[in-house]
Design an enzyme around this catalytic site. Sequence first.
Site, short mmCIF file in Angstrom:
data_model
loop_
_atom_site.label_atom_id
_atom_site.label_comp_id
_atom_site.label_asym_id
_atom_site.label_seq_id
_atom_site.Cartn_x
_atom_site.Cartn_y
_atom_site.Cartn_z
N HIS A 59 1.69 8.63 6.53
CA HIS A 59 2.77 7.98 7.27
C HIS A 59 3.84 8.98 7.71
O HIS A 59 4.60 8.72 8.63
CB HIS A 59 3.41 6.88 6.42
CG HIS A 59 2.49 5.73 6.12
ND1 HIS A 59 1.94 5.52 4.89
CD2 HIS A 59 2.03 4.74 6.92
CE1 HIS A 59 1.16 4.45 4.93
NE2 HIS A 59 1.20 3.96 6.15
N HIS B 267 2.52 6.97 2.13
CA HIS B 267 2.03 8.29 1.74
C HIS B 267 2.22 9.33 2.84
O HIS B 267 2.85 9.07 3.86
CB HIS B 267 0.55 8.19 1.35
CG HIS B 267 -0.31 7.57 2.41
ND1 HIS B 267 -0.64 8.22 3.57
CD2 HIS B 267 -0.90 6.35 2.47
CE1 HIS B 267 -1.40 7.44 4.31
NE2 HIS B 267 -1.58 6.29 3.69
N LYS C 92 0.86 -1.17 0.00
CA LYS C 92 0.00 0.00 0.00
C LYS C 92 0.90 1.22 0.00
O LYS C 92 2.05 1.15 0.42
CB LYS C 92 -0.94 -0.01 1.21
CG LYS C 92 -1.96 -1.14 1.13
CD LYS C 92 -2.97 -1.07 2.26
CE LYS C 92 -4.00 -2.18 2.13
NZ LYS C 92 -5.00 -2.13 3.23
#
Length: 782
Positions: A340, A337, A334
């Site tokens: 995070h 981005h 995933k």
Amino acid sequence: MAALSSHQVEPLARHQGTFYLSFSPKTLPYAELAAYHLAAAQAPKSAPAHSIRVGLDHNLLAPAAVLTVPKGPFAAEKTTLTGKTNIVRFFSRVFAAGPAGASALSTSSLYPESAPELKARIDDWIDRLRTAPGTQLAAADVVKALEAAAPTKALVGTATTIADLLAWDALLATGASSPKLAGWLKSIHSAPALANAAATIDGLVETAPQLDVFRFEIVSQICALTGSTPDVIYPLLEEPRDRKNGDISLPLPRARLPGNPIELATSLAQKFKCNDLITKAAAAGPFLNFTYNRDTLRNRTIASAVGLGPQYGANATGFGNFGIVEFSSPNIAKPFHAGHLRSTIIGSFIKNVLDASGWGTVSINYLGDWGKQYGLLAVGYERYGNDEELEKDPIRHLFHVYVKVNNDASENPAVHDEARAYFKKMEDGDAHAYGLWKRFRDLSIVKYKEIYGRLNVQFDIYSGESQYSLGQMRDVLHELQDLGLLVPDQGALIVDLKQFDLGVAVIGKTDGSLLYLSRDIAAAIDRKKVFDFDRMFYVVGNQQIHHFKQLFKILELQGKTWAEKCEHIGFGIIRSKDGNMSTRKGTVVFLEDILDEAGSHMHEQMRKNEVKYAQIPDPDSVADVVGQSATMIQDMTARRSKDYNFDWDRIFSFEGDTGPYLQYAHSRLCSIERQAAPLEVTPEELQSIDFSLLTEPQAFTLVEAIAAYPDVLREAGKTLEPCTIVSFALNLSHAVSSAIDVLWVSGQAKPLAHARLALYVAARITLGNALRLLGLKPLTRM
């Protein structure tokens, strides 16, 4: 499942093998540290590795030195010892050496248990210290007692023992001696271990935060005059409403002292003895206001910052504690981005603050690396995977594969059946399935480390959901069942927490599958077993508040008394002007893209000044650091619980309270140092610099900002709020800017230039320490 490797548990081993000795200037632990050095030197080679850390207690009037011994090779449980007799005896016993049946006068022990006559003489000295009035023996009593013993080389026996250490300690503390004792004192003090101990202790006294030195002078006198205690008076000290009234104020009504507060303030102001620290004590109604000696504060603050360098501001408030900080924790396949980013930089900041506060720490990146979605990813990789793309950029490629296979699954539910079947093979240990998963994980971690490197972030442990086996989670299940906490409910296995206003916690399903809450329970129990932490911090968004409340409550219901040591550090979400993070890059914005975009724009800005640009050795690297600083400071400016808008315009700005502004302030200070060459400021030269030449208001404003840093760091250690340090760094940078406009170094007479340069070096050290605490790399040119 993966096990912790030796290098991953190294921070724990280091902590367990370290003794933590803290003291105040009132209780100088010469004997304690000397006993450690002497006993450790006598320890057998087979003894566990060990070291000692010595730090100054925040309470500069603390009545006793304290030794904290972590759970490990030297103590079955975490142990705290106070007082010379306890600490010195501990060191002499824990390092006891020599074969069984050794001579009664063996030099292998400072406290020879097997020699009753000698032991009795040592105990006599210990009892004299214990029963002495007050906290220290009177100098005359020490000299009289030692002269009666008439020591030549050692007080008792033929070798240095605890008795000698305690007597030597008493002489150092009182400053007493006599001609008759000169030979003995010289013999004892010449031992390298004792000389090193004395130098260490004396040096650490000079590291006291300068504002505390002033505050505790006030506290000491007020306590002596009123009979109150430092723990009551010190927390009440505050900045006056109007600085014209003084530098610090004591609101007497809150001290709950007998008598009328207004009359008491007047009386105390008259009795207070001003000195080279406090120049004025004045009553203002029920408030007692004090004025610092600004010259003393200036001289001591500059000397402290320059002398301590990278350690300026650090403290020992966390001595003996061990903390786990779990943060970042992206899901493999995933996007890594902007969301995070918050967990990563806040978590890194918390670890940095704990380290600077004397804690032992371990940072964990708990990856989302297991579950049915990896079966789905494997199915997708068979359809859309490309080995070359995987090697080139595993995170991005796996995400694209994952998106495609999810589209397939939405159109054909059978894809989910394939994914479940594949994940079952992973759980069963199928070599091919497990090998492909491991390749995804290993390559992703390599890429993660590259991105983390750009954020100055490192992890001690890369853990993950995969580390905890079905067996461990079923142990959790069985324990919950045995305690009567787990009940079936409509096909699910739940823990009913409604009586605690926490709803229902779903642990698994009656078909045997378990949800990630069960893994979190297993992980917490495992970490307590492995690390025996004093605190464990989960740095995860506010969206998970309910999850962590359920987790901690379940641990508490299981009888895990340490559940109260677990803490969720939440933070708000990142928004953008159009409601998502797609302002530049489409439906998903990877963190790497944000850093690239910010760095690229900063590079363009830097090129506009061709002269300065030509002086930068590695403009690409500098631009990347400036972009990173811009991105991170935008995130950390407000309190972490608040949502904030991701604003490219603000990131790209060199003006205002931004990351580039902080880097520019630091680089300007570095430029002043370069231009002042060959004039320089070192700890050794401080004594020759005339700080009295610094008389301008801007100089004192800058000194006050520098002096505040230890306070700010200590406060950040309590609140764990990055904005605390950001605000400080911005205030300091503003003070730097104001000073630079007035206090020139270039073209001034050497004494004045040297004094101003020392002030700027102190400011550069302080600002650099603050930036590093935030996870930034301070730039010397930009």
